[in-house]
Design a protein around this motif. Structure first.
Motif: not given
Length: 425
Positions: A174, A177, A186, A216, A219
């Motif tokens: 988390n 990201a 990522m 995340r 994201t």
């Protein structure tokens, strides 16, 4: 000379065995059945039996192939005998490399299956072994041409979306990201692997009992929206929770709620106003706020009966959903309660000054679109959500070559959209 020949044959067998290991249960004779399309996604941990029964019933007594990159034959007896569904066989392949995935025997088994299941593990193994080769072709043909049922758990669920988190450089937290949506962990793939109906523009995530996964996952969607300049969508499951999608695009949620907190989450970039992230660039914290309404989320409890669902043809028609707003400001993730955004309904309301009608329904040889819109695009989808035709500013669509059945026709203009369900007689 005989010893040399025998030794060569033995070495060849060992090398082949290193590419994959097969575990077979049931009949060795392939059969064809009246199988059905479906998608079944599990959030990890042990499987939900009711969802797995749904999955096996779609095979209609046929052959099940389990693909995995680690482990052994744990699914064979579970699928073949434990669930009480009669099937012809279960074959598990533990794939060790790309050569194993593209072995002609393995590919033949995949092509002849009525159901395919991806086990958990490391999704980058699947991306490395199955992508951009004959196995990718076989899997896409299985889903879109043969229209078999496909599914997976944990890493096996992670690869099913049109977009996916590959985990090439390991998992991403988390904090990593949110602090940098282009962090080197990522690693995302876009529309270049599996092409599964109703999962275009969708990124999945699993093990959602860990609340960090929500941030995340948000994201992931921000990256997809930014990199592709389009709205993004996501589906996620708590552990022990399953989402099963039928041929009409209804995603039913299996679980043991209220005995356990088992939920599935359906994420969509807000359909009203600007849906794009404000700041999604390399080296800076993510901001995707849009008035606190960046992402609309339907949180749906998984019931024993799987009565709760959401319709993936419009992402608005649902039963049993609790709606939330998710947003990110300078790397800080937050949630709040909201209501169903009715994205499909909003499109209709905003187009009322330029009324759109489609006729006849049922149709036969021609679909007629009547509208005051000057510029518009039309996309036609089959019953599995696969786009089969696209038109621009066409008011008469020739359909004499189309098969009888259910279709979805989408009309868009300047960001507005209306979708019609049509039947050809």
């Amino acid at each position: 000379m005989k010893k040399i020949t025998f030794l060569f044959a033995l070495i060849t067998q060992i090398l082949l065995a290193q590419d994959y290991t097969e575990y077979a249960t049931g009949s060795s004779t392939d059969i064809n059945t009246n199988h059905e399309f479906g998608v079944c996604m599990m959030g990890g941990a042990s499987e939900n039996d009711d969802a797995m029964i749904w999955f096996l019933n779609k095979a209609n007594g046929g052959d099940v192939v389990v693909l995995r990159a680690s482990g052994s034959d744990g699914y064979n007896d579970y699928f073949y005998t434990d669930l009480g569904v009669s099937i012809n066989s279960v074959t598990t392949f533990v794939i060790a490399n790309e050569a194993g995935a593209t072995d002609p025997y393995v590919l033949e088994k995949v092509a002849n299956a009525e159901a395919i299941w991806f086990a958990g593990g490391d999704q980058f193994d699947y991306v490395s072994y199955f992508k951009d080769n004959e196995m990718e072709d076989a899997l896409n043909s299985f889903v879109n041409t043969k229209q078999g049922v496909i599914g997976g758990t944990s890493a096996g669920m992670a690869i099913l979306g049109g977009a996916y988190f590959s985990a090439e450089n390991g998992t991403v937290t988390n904090a990593q990201a949110l602090s940098n949506p282009y962090h080197n962990r990522m690693t995302l793939g876009y529309n270049d692997f599996l092409n599964i109906p109703f999962l275009d523009h969708v990124i999945t995530d699993t093990h959602y009992d860990d609340p960090d996964r929500r941030a995340r996952h948000a994201t992931f969607l921000a990256r997809y929206a930014t990199d592709n300049n389009t709205r993004a969508f996501g589906i996620a499951c708590n552990e022990y929770t399953a989402v099963c999608i039928d041929h009409l695009g209804r995603a039913y949620v299996y679980g043991e709620y209220p005995d356990y907190p088992e939920f599935a989450y359906f994420l969509q970039a807000n359909c009203v106003g600007d849906s794009m992230p404000e700041t999604c660039i390399d080296g800076q914290p993510l901001t995707w706020n849009q008035g606190g309404e960046a992402i609309k989320v339907a949180k749906i409890a998984g019931l024993y009966s799987a009565e709760n669902y959401i319709d993936l043809t419009d992402w608005s028609n649902e039963q049993g959903a609790i709606w939330e707003d998710w947003s990110v400001t300078n790397g800080s993730f937050s949630t709040s309660s909201t209501i169903n955004p009715q994205c499909d309904l909003l499109s209709v309301i905003e187009n009322q000054l330029a009324v759109i009608s489609v006729s006849p329904n049922p149709f036969h040889d021609v679909i007629t679109i009547t509208s005051e819109l000057i510029e518009f695009d039309v996309k036609l989808y089959d019953s599995l959500g696969k786009q089969i035709a696209q038109y621009t500013n066409e008011s008469q669509i020739e359909t004499s070559n189309f098969a009888s059945g259910l279709y979805f026709l989408s009309v868009t203009s300047e960001g507005l959209r209306e979708t019609f369900k049509l039947v050809k007689d």
